[in-house]
Motif scaffolding. Structure first.
Motif, PDB file in Angstrom:
ATOM      1  N   ALA A   1       0.856  -1.187   0.000  1.00 58.93           N
ATOM      2  CA  ALA A   1       0.000   0.000   0.000  1.00 58.93           C
ATOM      3  C   ALA A   1       0.890   1.233   0.000  1.00 58.93           C
ATOM      4  N   VAL A   2       0.351   2.316  -0.522  1.00 65.17           N
ATOM      5  CA  VAL A   2       1.061   3.596  -0.529  1.00 65.17           C
ATOM      6  C   VAL A   2       0.118   4.669  -0.004  1.00 65.17           C
ATOM      7  N   SER A   3       0.625   5.459   0.943  1.00 64.85           N
ATOM      8  CA  SER A   3      -0.153   6.553   1.511  1.00 64.85           C
ATOM      9  C   SER A   3       0.448   7.888   1.096  1.00 64.85           C
ATOM     10  N   SER A   4      -0.416   8.818   0.688  1.00 64.55           N
ATOM     11  CA  SER A   4       0.001  10.190   0.411  1.00 64.55           C
ATOM     12  C   SER A   4      -0.823  11.100   1.312  1.00 64.55           C
ATOM     13  N   ALA A   5      -0.193  11.616   2.369  1.00 63.56           N
ATOM     14  CA  ALA A   5      -0.886  12.433   3.363  1.00 63.56           C
ATOM     15  C   ALA A   5      -0.438  13.883   3.235  1.00 63.56           C
ATOM     16  N   THR A   6      -1.394  14.788   3.196  1.00 61.63           N
ATOM     17  CA  THR A   6      -1.123  16.214   3.065  1.00 61.63           C
ATOM     18  C   THR A   6      -1.464  16.911   4.376  1.00 61.63           C
ATOM     19  N   TYR A   7      -0.457  17.506   5.013  1.00 61.63           N
ATOM     20  CA  TYR A   7      -0.630  18.187   6.294  1.00 61.63           C
ATOM     21  C   TYR A   7      -0.546  19.705   6.097  1.00 61.63           C
ATOM     22  N   ARG A   8      -1.356  20.447   6.816  1.00 57.82           N
ATOM     23  CA  ARG A   8      -1.252  21.901   6.809  1.00 57.82           C
ATOM     24  C   ARG A   8       0.082  22.303   7.411  1.00 57.82           C
ATOM     25  N   ALA A   9       0.877  23.055   6.658  1.00 61.53           N
ATOM     26  CA  ALA A   9       2.199  23.444   7.140  1.00 61.53           C
ATOM     27  C   ALA A   9       2.114  24.417   8.309  1.00 61.53           C
ATOM     28  N   ASP A  10       1.009  25.139   8.435  1.00 62.62           N
ATOM     29  CA  ASP A  10       0.897  26.114   9.520  1.00 62.62           C
ATOM     30  C   ASP A  10       0.474  25.464  10.830  1.00 62.62           C
TER      31      ASP A  10
END
Length: 253
Positions: A221-230
């Motif tokens: 499996a591959v996860s692509s997680a996007t986090y708020r940089a602020d």
């Protein structure tokens, strides 16, 4: 609130104001509270609104404030630590996992993900969408790509769609023995869909964390997680989990 006048200082006025504002946030405001408007704040501290805006922008960059569309400027929750260590290996959806499943679709993944999974270029995979919330605010969004070979016992009858389907995929992953995982982190810009989900403007800075989960000698499996940089910061150590840092003395998973 009383009126506080700034004395003459050698450092830039907005920088000194940022320090004063930061102290006020700690002593007078709670997480999520809306700040007074710029006119009132400028009058309180005896500065021009341009100076005030510079200080507010700096505090936003440091993750102390959030500008929310239709709401105003609010006090930000404590930053969420994104751990980049690999000492702990768990599948997504494990009991200690704080992510919430949102949806699941069957679709062809981006070419880079297909290459990582070693699936055919046009082979559909299960795409689980999940979200992460801290203090009632969205802080991260994830797409988890799972090929059919990793969840061979999954059937449409178990859960046809939506969050129930996502949970079914995550349950099936738990049946595999996880050999390990590796993770890469990079700075990026929020795409339109991510920006909407994270309550940010398109192009806002984000941290993109890509994780490959290994099982039976292959990428399962591959996860692509996007986090708020602020609202997030990188942490380095042996733990591979994601922690919420409430302060220097308190931590909670």
């Amino acid at each position: 609130m009383g009126t506080t006048q700034l004395e003459s200082v050698p450092e830039p006025k907005y920088w000194h104001l940022k320090t004063v504002l930061s102290e006020a946030l700690d002593s007078e405001f709670s997480v999520g509270e809306i700040l007074p408007n710029e006119r009132d704040l400028a009058a309180r501290f005896g500065v021009a609104r341009a100076t005030l805006r510079q200080a507010l922008e700096q505090l936003e960059l440091e993750g102390r404030l959030q500008r929310r569309r239709g709401v105003g400027t609010t006090v930000a929750p404590p930053r969420m630590g994104v751990a980049v260590g690999t000492g702990q290996h768990v599948w997504p959806g494990a009991p200690e996992d704080a992510w919430q499943p949102v949806d699941c679709t069957l679709a062809v993944p981006p070419a880079a993900v297909a290459a990582a999974l070693e699936t055919g270029a046009e082979e559909p995979v299960h795409i689980v969408r999940r979200s992460r919330v801290s203090h009632g605010q969205p802080v991260a969004a994830e797409l988890l790509y799972v090929p059919a070979a990793s969840v061979p016992d999954l059937t449409a009858i178990d859960a046809p769609s939506g969050a129930a389907r996502a949970r079914a995929v995550l349950r099936e992953l738990q049946r595999l023995e996880l050999d390990g995982q590796n993770r890469a982190v990079e700075l990026g810009s929020a795409r339109a869909d991510d920006a909407k989900e994270l309550d940010r403007l398109p192009g806002a800075p984000v941290l993109v964390v890509t994780t490959r989960f290994l099982a039976a000698g292959r990428v399962a499996a591959v996860s692509s997680a996007t986090y708020r940089a602020d609202t997030c910061r990188l942490t380095f150590g042996d733990s591979g989990g994601v922690e919420i840092h409430h302060g220097p003395e308190q931590q909670a998973s």
